[in-house]
Design a protein around this motif. Structure first.
Motif, mmCIF file in Angstrom:
data_model
loop_
_atom_site.group_PDB
_atom_site.id
_atom_site.type_symbol
_atom_site.label_atom_id
_atom_site.label_comp_id
_atom_site.label_asym_id
_atom_site.label_seq_id
_atom_site.Cartn_x
_atom_site.Cartn_y
_atom_site.Cartn_z
ATOM 1 N N THR A 100 0.827 -1.207 0.000
ATOM 2 C CA THR A 100 0.000 0.000 0.000
ATOM 3 C C THR A 100 0.860 1.255 0.000
ATOM 4 O O THR A 100 0.602 2.206 -0.745
ATOM 5 C CB THR A 100 -0.923 -0.003 1.232
ATOM 6 N N VAL A 101 1.908 1.271 0.825
ATOM 7 C CA VAL A 101 2.791 2.437 0.875
ATOM 8 C C VAL A 101 3.599 2.554 -0.414
ATOM 9 O O VAL A 101 3.765 3.650 -0.962
ATOM 10 C CB VAL A 101 3.718 2.345 2.102
ATOM 11 N N MET A 102 4.088 1.435 -0.927
ATOM 12 C CA MET A 102 4.884 1.501 -2.149
ATOM 13 C C MET A 102 4.039 1.960 -3.329
ATOM 14 O O MET A 102 4.527 2.665 -4.219
ATOM 15 C CB MET A 102 5.494 0.123 -2.435
ATOM 16 N N ARG A 103 2.760 1.603 -3.335
ATOM 17 C CA ARG A 103 1.864 2.082 -4.389
ATOM 18 C C ARG A 103 1.682 3.593 -4.282
ATOM 19 O O ARG A 103 1.644 4.306 -5.300
ATOM 20 C CB ARG A 103 0.521 1.378 -4.280
ATOM 21 N N ALA A 104 1.613 4.112 -3.062
ATOM 22 C CA ALA A 104 1.519 5.555 -2.866
ATOM 23 C C ALA A 104 2.789 6.260 -3.319
ATOM 24 O O ALA A 104 2.744 7.348 -3.900
ATOM 25 C CB ALA A 104 1.233 5.864 -1.398
ATOM 26 N N VAL A 105 3.943 5.634 -3.059
ATOM 27 C CA VAL A 105 5.216 6.216 -3.497
ATOM 28 C C VAL A 105 5.255 6.288 -5.021
ATOM 29 O O VAL A 105 5.687 7.297 -5.598
ATOM 30 C CB VAL A 105 6.391 5.382 -2.952
ATOM 31 N N ARG A 106 4.787 5.248 -5.681
ATOM 32 C CA ARG A 106 4.775 5.267 -7.159
ATOM 33 C C ARG A 106 3.811 6.334 -7.682
ATOM 34 O O ARG A 106 4.143 7.092 -8.598
ATOM 35 C CB ARG A 106 4.382 3.898 -7.698
ATOM 36 N N ASP A 107 2.607 6.374 -7.106
ATOM 37 C CA ASP A 107 1.596 7.302 -7.627
ATOM 38 C C ASP A 107 2.003 8.750 -7.435
ATOM 39 O O ASP A 107 1.816 9.586 -8.328
ATOM 40 C CB ASP A 107 0.251 7.040 -6.934
ATOM 41 N N HIS A 108 2.540 9.091 -6.277
ATOM 42 C CA HIS A 108 2.896 10.485 -5.998
ATOM 43 C C HIS A 108 4.330 10.814 -6.416
ATOM 44 O O HIS A 108 4.636 11.977 -6.687
ATOM 45 C CB HIS A 108 2.717 10.779 -4.510
ATOM 46 N N GLY A 109 5.204 9.815 -6.460
ATOM 47 C CA GLY A 109 6.597 10.087 -6.787
ATOM 48 C C GLY A 109 6.912 10.060 -8.272
ATOM 49 O O GLY A 109 7.784 10.808 -8.738
ATOM 50 N N SER A 110 6.214 9.229 -9.033
ATOM 51 C CA SER A 110 6.509 9.118 -10.470
ATOM 52 C C SER A 110 6.344 10.445 -11.208
ATOM 53 O O SER A 110 7.187 10.793 -12.041
ATOM 54 C CB SER A 110 5.632 8.038 -11.101
#
Length: 435
Positions: free
Chosen positions: A136-146
């Protein structure tokens, strides 16, 4: 403890379009019952005014408040279209602050990305603090960081480029060490990108993907003496000045001193260095710059060489290292070339195998070494500083296997300028004496 709906509680919540209905502490966590403030909603298909059909309670994790975790109990409205001819019957309301089926609010997901990216926290640690899973956190990192990483403006304004490699995966019985190449802006000290190898093809492919105008503004490239990098620069950056900085060149010379010391140690005593062996006791002094040696250090160095270097080869290698350092310490290109000639004459005269090999390497990179003076001392020091940050992220993550996640984490930490609010200091530095 409980609290009924109030405008002040809704303002403290800080979620636009939401109001707080009740608040209570349950098992040490704030549980806030919230609902949206919208009362007039049109059908998503025909636009006819909808009527309330029911509610569904949804639990969503939000940012902590007052030192306690926060759970939002969202009383989510279900709307119904009153138009008989409309094909839409019921639907559930949606808001930008909370995605459908999300377990975290968007601001909690953005904060998770900031902690993982800017602060280099472990994904598992952030997930544990928020009470959610790693994915869940890694998905947030991808969505907001990409979007931050893929922003074209992030690569603008590069005039000096640095290249260096770091290891991605250590060698195993089945596979060799996997390397990555980092490309760094030497003016701003930021990581531009990572390519999954240190070959001509990998680096050349990245440069070929850059616009022609971007390549034209790069005037200087600093790298270590690796032919794959130099070959990759020929076509896209043939106009740029290539520099082998003092760090990488002197590192080669230090390696030569170490190799000569170990060979002499083995030949004279028949074993590897031990703490009482004369050459082993001065191994660090041999790698110290001559001008930084103290009086006691010089005495120890001479005594160690006299006792453990009967052929004088270690001393010759040490002298060769100092002569190469003098090339970079020289003032101006002409003085540097004269110092380089003295280095060549010394290496050819003493006939130490390690020094002869070093001299051949320096001759291959002679133009790039002398370019150090033509570029006012261009250095890959900022690249090495970025390498330290790369290793820190790797340690925090306890190693990586997925290159895409590795690249994203590193670029968020080393290559993105975070636009975050700067906290004001409550107290300044008080003067010691008051007039």
């Amino acid at each position: 403890m409980g609290q009924h709906s109030s405008a002040s509680a809704s303002r403290l919540l800080g979620l636009d379009g939401f109001e707080v209905l009740a608040a209570q502490v349950v098992a040490g966590e704030w549980q806030l019952e919230v609902q949206t403030t919208s009362t007039l909603v049109g059908c998503i298909d025909c636009g006819v005014r909808a009527e309330l059909h029911g509610r569904r309670a949804v639990r969503v994790r939000d940012l902590p408040a007052g030192g306690r975790p926060v759970v939002l109990l969202w009383r989510k409205r279900i709307w119904r279209c009153r138009e008989p001819a409309c094909g839409v019957r019921t639907w559930t309301e949606q808001v930008a602050a909370i995605r459908p089926r999300a377990v975290l609010t968007e601001r909690a997901r953005a904060e998770a990305c900031r902690r993982v990216g800017k602060d280099a926290h472990a994904v598992a640690a952030v997930a544990r603090d928020l009470g959610v899973g790693w994915a869940t956190v890694m998905r947030a990192v991808r969505d907001h960081g990409s979007p931050l990483v893929n922003d074209a403006a992030r690569l603008e304004g590069v005039t000096a480029l640095g290249l260096d490699e770091t290891s991605f995966l250590k060698a195993t019985r089945a596979a060799p060490t996997r390397w990555i190449t980092g490309l760094v802006d030497l003016e701003g000290g930021r990581l531009l990108d990572l390519v999954a190898d240190r070959t001509k093809t990998a680096v050349g492919g990245w440069l070929a993907a850059r616009p022609r105008d971007w390549l034209a503004q790069v005037g200087t490239v600093a790298l270590d003496p690796w032919q794959g990098y130099a070959s990759a620069l020929v076509a896209p950056l043939g106009h740029a000045t290539v520099v082998v900085d003092h760090f990488h060149a002197i590192r080669l010379a230090n390696a030569v001193v170490d190799q000569a010391r170990r060979r002499t140690q083995q030949a004279t005593l028949g074993h590897r260095g031990r703490k009482r062996d004369p050459l082993y006791r001065i191994r660090k002094l041999l790698l110290t710059a001559a001008e930084q040696l103290t009086g006691r250090g010089r005495v120890r160095l001479r005594a160690g060489l006299a006792a453990g270097d009967p052929t004088g080869e270690v001393a010759a290698a040490w002298q060769g290292k100092e002569l190469l350092r003098a090339v970079y310490a020289a003032v101006g290109t002409a003085a540097a070339r004269a110092a380089l000639d003295r280095f060549y004459r010394w290496c050819d005269g003493v006939q130490v195998p390690e020094l002869s090999r070093l001299a051949r390497t320096i001759r291959v990179w002679e133009v790039e070494i002398l370019a150090f003076h033509a570029t006012s001392g261009c250095s890959n020091g900022l690249t090495e500083a970025v390498n330290l940050l790369i290793k820190k992220v790797k340690r925090v993550g306890h190693g990586f296997r997925n290159f895409a996640n590795y690249r994203l984490r590193l670029l968020l930490h080393c290559g993105v300028i975070w636009q975050t609010h700067r906290t004001a200091r409550l107290r300044g530095r008080s003067p010691r004496f008051v007039a």
